[in-house]
Scaffold this active site. Structure first.
Site, mmCIF file in Angstrom:
data_model
loop_
_atom_site.group_PDB
_atom_site.id
_atom_site.type_symbol
_atom_site.label_atom_id
_atom_site.label_comp_id
_atom_site.label_asym_id
_atom_site.label_seq_id
_atom_site.Cartn_x
_atom_site.Cartn_y
_atom_site.Cartn_z
ATOM 1 N N LYS A 1 0.848 -1.209 0.000
ATOM 2 C CA LYS A 1 0.000 0.000 0.000
ATOM 3 C C LYS A 1 0.875 1.247 0.000
ATOM 4 O O LYS A 1 2.040 1.215 0.418
ATOM 5 C CB LYS A 1 -0.939 0.031 1.197
ATOM 6 N N SER B 1 -0.449 -6.643 5.045
ATOM 7 C CA SER B 1 -1.120 -7.191 3.870
ATOM 8 C C SER B 1 -1.135 -8.714 3.927
ATOM 9 O O SER B 1 -2.163 -9.353 3.663
ATOM 10 C CB SER B 1 -0.394 -6.707 2.608
ATOM 11 N N PRO C 1 9.499 -5.217 0.184
ATOM 12 C CA PRO C 1 10.557 -5.113 1.193
ATOM 13 C C PRO C 1 10.022 -4.843 2.593
ATOM 14 O O PRO C 1 8.937 -4.284 2.756
ATOM 15 C CB PRO C 1 11.420 -3.939 0.710
ATOM 16 N N ALA D 1 9.759 -0.930 5.249
ATOM 17 C CA ALA D 1 9.729 -0.018 4.098
ATOM 18 C C ALA D 1 8.560 0.952 4.153
ATOM 19 O O ALA D 1 8.489 1.893 3.371
ATOM 20 C CB ALA D 1 9.666 -0.839 2.809
ATOM 21 N N GLY D 2 7.582 0.707 5.058
ATOM 22 C CA GLY D 2 6.387 1.562 5.107
ATOM 23 C C GLY D 2 5.348 1.188 4.073
ATOM 24 O O GLY D 2 4.401 1.930 3.830
ATOM 25 N N GLY E 1 3.663 -4.499 3.987
ATOM 26 C CA GLY E 1 3.757 -5.888 3.509
ATOM 27 C C GLY E 1 3.288 -6.908 4.549
ATOM 28 O O GLY E 1 2.514 -7.814 4.231
ATOM 29 N N ASP F 1 -3.095 -1.087 10.300
ATOM 30 C CA ASP F 1 -3.462 -0.966 8.887
ATOM 31 C C ASP F 1 -3.836 -2.301 8.229
ATOM 32 O O ASP F 1 -3.932 -2.395 7.014
ATOM 33 C CB ASP F 1 -2.393 -0.197 8.078
HETATM 34 O O1 C5P Z 1 -0.700 -0.949 15.046
HETATM 35 P P1 C5P Z 1 0.675 -1.324 14.649
HETATM 36 O O2 C5P Z 1 1.193 -2.521 15.398
HETATM 37 O O3 C5P Z 1 0.857 -1.457 13.192
HETATM 38 O O4 C5P Z 1 1.568 -0.079 15.077
HETATM 39 C C1 C5P Z 1 2.974 -0.176 15.239
HETATM 40 C C2 C5P Z 1 3.449 1.012 16.052
HETATM 41 O O5 C5P Z 1 3.323 2.236 15.299
HETATM 42 C C3 C5P Z 1 2.670 1.274 17.330
HETATM 43 O O6 C5P Z 1 3.184 0.528 18.392
HETATM 44 C C4 C5P Z 1 2.871 2.776 17.532
HETATM 45 O O7 C5P Z 1 4.132 3.035 18.109
HETATM 46 C C5 C5P Z 1 2.919 3.312 16.122
HETATM 47 N N1 C5P Z 1 1.614 3.826 15.644
HETATM 48 C C6 C5P Z 1 1.115 5.015 16.148
HETATM 49 N N2 C5P Z 1 -0.083 5.494 15.682
HETATM 50 C C7 C5P Z 1 -0.772 4.827 14.727
HETATM 51 C C8 C5P Z 1 -0.280 3.623 14.204
HETATM 52 C C9 C5P Z 1 0.921 3.143 14.674
HETATM 53 O O8 C5P Z 1 1.728 5.655 17.012
HETATM 54 N N3 C5P Z 1 -1.925 5.351 14.288
#
Ligand code: C5P
Length: 275
Positions: A9, A101, A91, A94-95, A98, A133
């Site tokens: 994404k 998904s 990768p 990478a943001g 992946g 996400d």
């Molecule tokens: O929800 P997820 O495990 O993908 O998020 C990883 C990390 O990214 C969280 O522990 C948090 O530090 C940060 N995060 C955040 N705000 C969001 C999504 C993620 O601060 N809306």
């Protein structure tokens, strides 16, 4: 056996609104799936096994694929041993989402393999237990996401489809680290609803509030962005929390051939089909 593609994404714009009491950040973002895919094959087996090819990934229970399998089993009570094979092209660090998904694709694949005990709405609500996400990847490919990212509102297919080049330098970035470096009070108060309207009208303005903290952690990323812009792309924006960039528009050749690079377009799925 079921074989499914698992897309990456982009956040076409990513606006951070505030830091919440639980440590997460309130965001508003236009998410778009792209045609950079992993492939996941699921089959019933005698015992659980995960194998991979392509970019190396951890195969133990820390992999979000297993977390999705465990969650599906817990929610549905359907427990059968599973062989999963992943062809990894997206990768890591990478943001590009992946891992998320792969988790969403696993929920979808398992539900099919089990004879669809869960509704699409149930899959979506379970998805957010796996990561902010993951639920997006159960949308049809374009969605306006709010909250932590887990509140997913489908939007129409955008009226343009640019050529995208994804570039990732060798180093990755950790999402929690990038959020920790973010200074919410310093952000410009852009209106995400206006940004969404503009995209829907075909006038895109790409931006990402996570660029500044990512550049603070790794200043070489800022240099890379400037270098990529000189190639004549319309826009070069950090993908999610980085470290990859998406470059919009045509360029004479793929720059930075020392780095991971892939060409892609926006990806969509039909209401009942998968990518
Ligand atoms: O929800 P997820 O495990 O993908 O998020 C990883 C990390 O990214 C969280 O522990 C948090 O530090 C940060 N995060 C955040 N705000 C969001 C999504 C993620 O601060 N809306």
């Amino acid at each position: 056996m079921i074989t499914l593609r698992s897309p990456a994404k982009l956040n076409l714009f990513l606006r951070i609104l505030s830091k919440r009491a639980d440590g997460y950040h309130e965001l508003a973002s236009l998410f778009q799936a792209i045609t950079l895919f992993d492939t996941l094959a699921f089959s019933k087996a005698d015992q659980d096994a995960l194998t991979s090819e392509g970019i190396p990934v951890p195969l133990n229970r820390s992999n979000l694929i297993w977390k999705a399998v465990d969650l599906f089993r817990k929610k549905t009570g359907r427990i059968f041993a599973l062989q999963v094979h992943v062809e990894k092209r997206i990768p890591l660090e990478a943001g590009l989402g992946g891992g998320s998904s792969n988790a969403a694709t696993t929920l979808w694949g398992l539900n099919n393999l089990a004879g669809s005990p869960a509704s699409p709405e149930e899959l979506r609500s379970w998805a957010s237990e796996l990561g902010s996400d993951v639920a997006f990847f159960l949308s049809q490919g374009t969605a306006y996401c709010t909250g932590k990212g887990e509140e997913v509102a489908e939007v129409d297919v955008l009226p343009f489809s640019p050529e995208i080049t994804v570039i990732k330098p060798h180093q990755g970035l950790s999402t929690p680290q990038v959020y920790a470096a973010l200074k919410v009070d310093d952000l410009e108060a852009k209106d995400p609803k206006a940004a969404l309207d503009s995209f829907l009208k075909g006038i895109p303005h790409y931006y990402n509030d996570l660029e500044e903290p990512a550049f603070t952690i790794d200043p070489s990323l800022k240099e890379l962005k400037e270098k990529l812009l000189k190639h004549g792309f319309e826009a070069v924006v950090l993908a999610g929390s980085g470290s990859s960039f998406f470059c919009v528009g045509e360029a004479p050749k793929i720059p930075c051939d020392r780095f991971f690079s892939a060409r892609a377009h926006f990806a969509h799925r039909s209401p009942d089909g998968w990518y």
